[in-house]
Design a protein around this motif. Structure first.
Motif, PDB file in Angstrom:
ATOM      1  N   THR A 211       0.793  -1.252   0.022  1.00 46.50           N
ATOM      2  CA  THR A 211       0.047   0.069   0.008  1.00 46.50           C
ATOM      3  C   THR A 211       0.771   1.384   0.157  1.00 46.50           C
ATOM      4  N   ASP A 212       0.162   2.311  -0.555  1.00 47.82           N
ATOM      5  CA  ASP A 212       0.712   3.691  -0.501  1.00 47.82           C
ATOM      6  C   ASP A 212       2.160   3.724  -0.907  1.00 47.82           C
ATOM      7  N   CYS A 213       2.355   3.339  -2.294  1.00 53.61           N
ATOM      8  CA  CYS A 213       3.746   3.366  -2.826  1.00 53.61           C
ATOM      9  C   CYS A 213       4.367   4.457  -3.345  1.00 53.61           C
ATOM     10  N   HIS A 214       3.287   5.297  -3.771  1.00 55.35           N
ATOM     11  CA  HIS A 214       3.580   6.940  -4.042  1.00 55.35           C
ATOM     12  C   HIS A 214       4.750   6.932  -5.192  1.00 55.35           C
ATOM     13  N   LEU A 215       4.783   6.118  -6.197  1.00 57.94           N
ATOM     14  CA  LEU A 215       5.635   6.199  -7.165  1.00 57.94           C
ATOM     15  C   LEU A 215       5.389   7.521  -8.049  1.00 57.94           C
TER      16      LEU A 215
ATOM     17  N   GLY B  25      -4.053   1.272  -2.578  1.00 53.15           N
ATOM     18  CA  GLY B  25      -3.989   2.654  -3.126  1.00 53.15           C
ATOM     19  C   GLY B  25      -3.040   3.514  -2.960  1.00 53.15           C
ATOM     20  N   ASP B  26      -3.035   4.794  -3.349  1.00 52.95           N
ATOM     21  CA  ASP B  26      -1.869   5.892  -3.531  1.00 52.95           C
ATOM     22  C   ASP B  26      -0.629   4.959  -4.026  1.00 52.95           C
ATOM     23  N   LEU B  27      -0.929   4.217  -5.339  1.00 58.98           N
ATOM     24  CA  LEU B  27       0.117   3.550  -5.725  1.00 58.98           C
ATOM     25  C   LEU B  27       1.110   4.479  -6.583  1.00 58.98           C
TER      26      LEU B  27
ATOM     27  N   LEU C 249     -10.214  -1.320   1.281  1.00 58.80           N
ATOM     28  CA  LEU C 249     -10.227  -0.087   0.603  1.00 58.80           C
ATOM     29  C   LEU C 249      -9.360   0.755   1.111  1.00 58.80           C
ATOM     30  N   HIS C 250      -9.094   2.104   0.475  1.00 56.35           N
ATOM     31  CA  HIS C 250      -7.946   3.119   0.999  1.00 56.35           C
ATOM     32  C   HIS C 250      -7.897   3.577   2.238  1.00 56.35           C
ATOM     33  N   HIS C 251      -9.354   4.233   2.498  1.00 62.36           N
ATOM     34  CA  HIS C 251      -9.236   5.155   3.802  1.00 62.36           C
ATOM     35  C   HIS C 251      -9.931   4.175   4.945  1.00 62.36           C
TER      36      HIS C 251
ATOM     37  N   GLY D  49      -5.228   1.282   3.736  1.00 61.46           N
ATOM     38  CA  GLY D  49      -4.065   1.816   3.659  1.00 61.46           C
ATOM     39  C   GLY D  49      -3.930   3.157   4.404  1.00 61.46           C
ATOM     40  N   HIS D  50      -3.601   4.148   3.627  1.00 59.95           N
ATOM     41  CA  HIS D  50      -3.632   5.559   3.927  1.00 59.95           C
ATOM     42  C   HIS D  50      -3.088   6.117   4.842  1.00 59.95           C
ATOM     43  N   ILE D  51      -2.867   5.435   6.015  1.00 56.77           N
ATOM     44  CA  ILE D  51      -2.467   6.165   7.408  1.00 56.77           C
ATOM     45  C   ILE D  51      -1.121   5.894   7.612  1.00 56.77           C
ATOM     46  N   HIS D  52      -0.320   5.063   6.563  1.00 58.41           N
ATOM     47  CA  HIS D  52       1.153   4.734   6.561  1.00 58.41           C
ATOM     48  C   HIS D  52       1.601   4.318   7.830  1.00 58.41           C
ATOM     49  N   GLN D  53       0.852   3.430   8.556  1.00 52.55           N
ATOM     50  CA  GLN D  53       1.451   3.014   9.838  1.00 52.55           C
ATOM     51  C   GLN D  53       0.723   1.765  10.179  1.00 52.55           C
TER      52      GLN D  53
ATOM     53  N   GLY E   5       4.528  18.073   5.541  1.00 55.45           N
ATOM     54  CA  GLY E   5       3.208  17.679   4.694  1.00 55.45           C
ATOM     55  C   GLY E   5       3.581  16.578   3.802  1.00 55.45           C
ATOM     56  N   TYR E   6       2.747  16.158   3.030  1.00 57.15           N
ATOM     57  CA  TYR E   6       2.850  15.117   2.128  1.00 57.15           C
ATOM     58  C   TYR E   6       1.942  15.362   0.898  1.00 57.15           C
TER      59      TYR E   6
END
Ligand code: FE2
Length: 279
Positions: free
Chosen positions: A27-31, A68-70, A167-169, A206-210, A278-279
């Protein structure tokens, strides 16, 4: 974008002959469009590569969920590279969008031998349902009436199967003010659907990065570290975390229980710039 309601059937032989189903969540790979793109000073592609290599070396699994946030910039190039990484795992992979993604661009650009757009996966004892909680131009999540109807109908259709929702959120408050503000806004409507269907055994996001894990009645609630930057658990304002990137393993047992663990990549340092607020 039209809701995909088609079903992917995974036979026991595709689960290595086991009654249990093993899966991996990324999750949250942010490429980024550029392969050297950085989030908070961290090259997101190189940390994803480390995660993929760990999975290849240390994890047996039947399919992959990418939650999500791929992409960070929703670019075609970022989704093409995400596709290449997912195909390296050589197992069916399924995805759902996050707030940084463009669902239509994902549909067009996530292509590969093992990559599927299906949002329902049926196995011998389990149904996995992927929901799109992304809202165009917004950071928070929301499930449309179409998505809630899809969920309700899928649960009615296979009431005999244990179910994992994806889901993502986050659909619950996690005790971190800035993240609680950008979770699933209509979580009460989502939970009202679940109250009608006792076969739901887990919710994964995902989403919360933890990492987060709680039990809610008979459900296991789970979130998973990002494959790149982490957020500090319990922080009231935005704060990057110091833990390593990671992923989650899940075993969906034939008896309806879920065994799960988070794996962190500790073999190398991942340097984050904490001065970025921030991100
Ligand atoms: Fe994210």
């Amino acid at each position: 974008m039209k809701l995909d309601t088609t079903t992917f059937h995974l036979s026991p032989s595709q689960c290595r002959g086991s009654e249990d189903v093993n899966l991996v969540q990324l999750t949250d790979c942010h490429l980024f469009a550029r392969s050297d793109g950085k989030l908070l000073g961290l090259e997101t592609e190189s940390s994803l590569r480390a995660v993929i290599e760990d999975i290849q070396q240390n994890t047996d699994f039947d399919f992959v969920l990418a939650t999500g946030d791929l992409s960070q910039d929703a670019s075609e190039a970022s989704y093409q590279r995400m596709s290449q990484f997912l195909d390296l795992l050589k197992k069916p992979a399924f995805w759902t969008p996050g707030n940084h993604d463009c669902p239509q661009q994902m549909q067009n650009s996530i292509q590969g031998k093992n990559l599927f757009h299906h949002k329902r996966i049926i196995t011998q004892y389990w149904q996995v349902i992927l929901l799109d909680s992304s809202v165009r131009g917004k950071v928070h999540g929301f499930l449309t009436q179409d998505a809630l109807d899809f969920l309700h109908n899928a649960l009615n259709d296979k009431a005999e199967l244990n179910t994992l929702l994806v889901l993502h959120h986050q659909p619950v408050q996690i005790g971190s003010a800035w993240l609680d503000n950008i979770g699933l806004k209509n979580n009460a409507e989502f939970m009202a659907v679940l109250a009608l269907h006792s076969q739901v055994k887990g919710i994964l996001w995902g989403h919360i990065h933890q990492e987060y894990q709680q039990n809610l009645s008979n459900m296991k609630l789970m979130s998973t570290p990002s494959t790149c930057v982490q957020f500090e658990p319990g922080s009231q304002d935005f704060e990057a975390g110091s833990q390593s990137p990671g992923y989650r393993r899940l075993c969906l047992k034939a008896d309806g229980s879920i065994e799960t663990e988070v794996i962190r990549i500790e073999s190398q340092p991942f340097v984050v710039d904490y001065s970025i607020r921030g991100y």
